[in-house]
Design a protein around this motif. Structure first.
Motif, PDB file in Angstrom:
ATOM      1  N   ASN A   1     -21.551 -14.048 -31.927  1.00  0.00           N
ATOM      2  CA  ASN A   1     -21.257 -14.011 -30.609  1.00  0.00           C
ATOM      3  C   ASN A   1     -21.214 -12.516 -30.181  1.00  0.00           C
ATOM      4  N   VAL A   2     -20.599 -11.636 -31.074  1.00  0.00           N
ATOM      5  CA  VAL A   2     -20.169 -10.431 -30.678  1.00  0.00           C
ATOM      6  C   VAL A   2     -21.656  -9.581 -30.661  1.00  0.00           C
TER       7      VAL A   2
ATOM      8  N   VAL B   1     -17.975 -16.647 -34.107  1.00  0.00           N
ATOM      9  CA  VAL B   1     -17.479 -15.989 -33.271  1.00  0.00           C
ATOM     10  C   VAL B   1     -17.254 -14.508 -33.208  1.00  0.00           C
ATOM     11  N   GLY B   2     -17.126 -14.141 -34.726  1.00  0.00           N
ATOM     12  CA  GLY B   2     -16.887 -12.922 -34.836  1.00  0.00           C
ATOM     13  C   GLY B   2     -18.370 -11.926 -35.182  1.00  0.00           C
TER      14      GLY B   2
ATOM     15  N   ILE C   1     -15.380 -19.435 -37.511  1.00  0.00           N
ATOM     16  CA  ILE C   1     -14.722 -18.434 -36.598  1.00  0.00           C
ATOM     17  C   ILE C   1     -15.285 -17.174 -37.127  1.00  0.00           C
ATOM     18  N   LEU C   2     -15.314 -16.770 -38.397  1.00  0.00           N
ATOM     19  CA  LEU C   2     -15.755 -15.497 -38.835  1.00  0.00           C
ATOM     20  C   LEU C   2     -17.118 -15.603 -38.422  1.00  0.00           C
TER      21      LEU C   2
END
Lengths: 204, 289
Positions: A71-72, A67-68, A63-64
């Motif tokens: 993806n950002v 996604v964090g 996730i970190l």
């Protein structure tokens, strides 16, 4: 984490459907912003699968990092680049398409043979659970040292490359003739490579 | 009129709805790991503070989503600013937490508080991490978009940033998320640097001095109550500081904000991490070897 088998199967099914659905959405949707948001869905479902496998550190790291961070950054790239330009046919585009198809088929074949040839044995020992962080750390600094260091070198190269790219100066669009630049490139001010010793802004 | 939930005509309705939800969800999920006492915690996951950092990194996606879906240039700019801000301040935050984790040999919040216990106020991490706690507090304020760093909704420049087009409950979700996140940051600060549920004077030492056994029921009830009250008092003190700052400090510019994050806080937190590692090797007694 101890879940009943039924719960595990149902959550696996939900996560798999979520992941495949959003992965198809990433590829098939026309709006690239939707694709980027759905990519986050793919990554989050993957971290859910890791959680099911008792790998909670890997799930949190997924996730970190994906996604964090990744993806950002993809979203940033999409939202900051809104240069509208007409569709220009690049000459010999089919070379690119064929090459892409070859790479995709190659990766699929590679992963397929890997899945088929690996002897998937069911591990009978207890999962380590919370102690997995210690194990991962030990592996990173013993038998997986080379891949770990190579990955960090790759990131360093990307970092330096990003700094070099960010320091370019682009010519303003208004001063350009229509047929001046090639498609897919931005007009760039030529620069000397050895200007590190002085400050450019004071001289120009 | 102010409570009507309106969606702009040219907005993207689905993303417009999902944006605030994604902003709020991770914040509430992070309360899983906040301990109020030795056993007064929702779950003692092994990844602990790492889970908090990972979850808080999901928030920028919601901000970008709501900024994009509003179909408004101020919203988009506000969303991009908010995401840039939270990415650049996540690194110093994570590095200062890492220094604490290095001293406690564990990511679990319970272990981090345990490691500070025993000496009352003198054992708290704030004395061992004098630079780390400042970095953490600045970065936490920036993550919560509190006033010296409330660039994303700077009303003179951007109307209200990514919240411009929102009204009704969706607007409220942003504010709920923001304030709940501030309380969460204050609680995490209390846990990481101010000894969590530990009273400034060690309770078990006093109990030992007056000859009350650790297993006495009324003492255990008293300790648990004191633990909850102490954690909340510490958090409220930090909230007071945050509100005080709001009326004291002017807003920084966006370039100053990014300069502060990347050119000042990040190198300093790296040096702090290196120093902590060195001190841990040199003085294992004081720095948890």
């Amino acid at each position: 984490m101890n879940l009943a088998e039924g719960v595990q199967i149902v959550s696996f099914g939900i996560l798999a459907v979520m992941m495949l659905g959003s992965a198809f959405g990433v590829v098939l949707l026309g709006n690239v912003v939707y694709s980027a948001f759905l990519l986050a869905g793919v990554f989050i479902s993957m971290s859910g699968l890791y959680l099911l496998l008792n790998a909670d550190f890997v799930a949190a790291a997924q996730i970190l990092i994906y996604v964090g961070a990744v993806n950002v950054l993809i979203l940033f790239a999409i939202m900051l680049v809104n240069k509208r330009q007409d569709f220009v046919m690049v000459p010999r585009i089919w070379i690119r398409q064929v090459a892409t198809a070859l790479v995709c088929v190659g990766i699929f074949a590679l992963l397929g043979t890997m899945v088929v040839t690996t002897p998937w044995a069911i591990v009978t020992t207890m999962p380590v659970g919370d102690a997995s962080i210690v194990k991962i750390g030990l592996h990173f600094f013993s038998d997986f040292l080379l891949p770990f260091e190579l990955a960090s070198m790759l990131l360093l190269m990307a970092l330096i490359g990003a700094v070099v790219l960010a320091r370019r100066e682009f010519l303003p669009e208004a001063t350009l003739e229509p047929g001046d630049a090639d498609a897919l490139t931005l007009p760039e001010r030529p620069r000397e490579l050895l200007t590190t010793g002085r400050s450019d802004s004071t001289i120009q | 009129m102010f409570k009507e939930d309106t969606v702009p005509a040219k907005a993207d309705p689905l993303l417009f709805l999902l944006g605030p939800v994604i902003v709020v969800l991770p914040v509430f999920l992070s309360y899983l790991i906040v301990p109020f006492g030795q056993n007064i915690v929702m779950t003692d996951v092994g990844t602990g503070v790492f889970l908090w950092i990972a979850l808080s990194s999901v928030v920028p996606i919601g901000l970008l989503m709501s900024g994009y879906a509003s179909n408004n240039k101020y919203s988009l700019l506000g969303g991009l600013r908010a995401a840039a801000q939270s990415i650049s301040y996540e690194l110093p935050l994570a590095l200062s937490v890492l220094a604490i984790v290095m001293m406690s040999n564990s990511l679990s919040t319970i272990d981090i508080v345990q490691q500070q216990s025993g000496y009352g106020i003198l054992g708290w991490n704030i004395w061992r991490q004098p630079v780390g706690f400042l970095i953490f507090w600045i970065a936490a304020l920036a993550e919560c978009e509190r006033i010296p760093f409330d660039l994303p909704e700077a009303e003179e420049e951007l109307v209200a940033g990514y919240q411009t087009e929102y009204s009704g409950m969706k607007f409220a979700l942003f504010y709920i998320g923001s304030y709940v996140n501030l309380v969460l940051s204050a609680l995490m600060f209390a846990i990481l640097y101010l000894g969590g549920w530990e009273f400034p004077v060690s309770v078990s030492a006093i109990a030992g001095a007056i000859g009350v056994s650790e297993t006495t029921p009324w003492l255990q009830v008293l300790t648990a109550t004191l633990g909850i009250v102490t954690t909340l008092l510490k958090a409220y003190f930090l909230l007071f500081l945050a509100v005080l700052m709001r009326w004291t400090v002017p807003r920084v510019r966006i370039d100053q904000l990014l300069d502060l994050g990347w050119k000042f806080l990040l190198p300093i937190s790296l040096v702090n991490l290196l120093l902590t590692a060195g001190l841990k090797l040199a003085f294992p007694v004081a720095f948890g070897g």
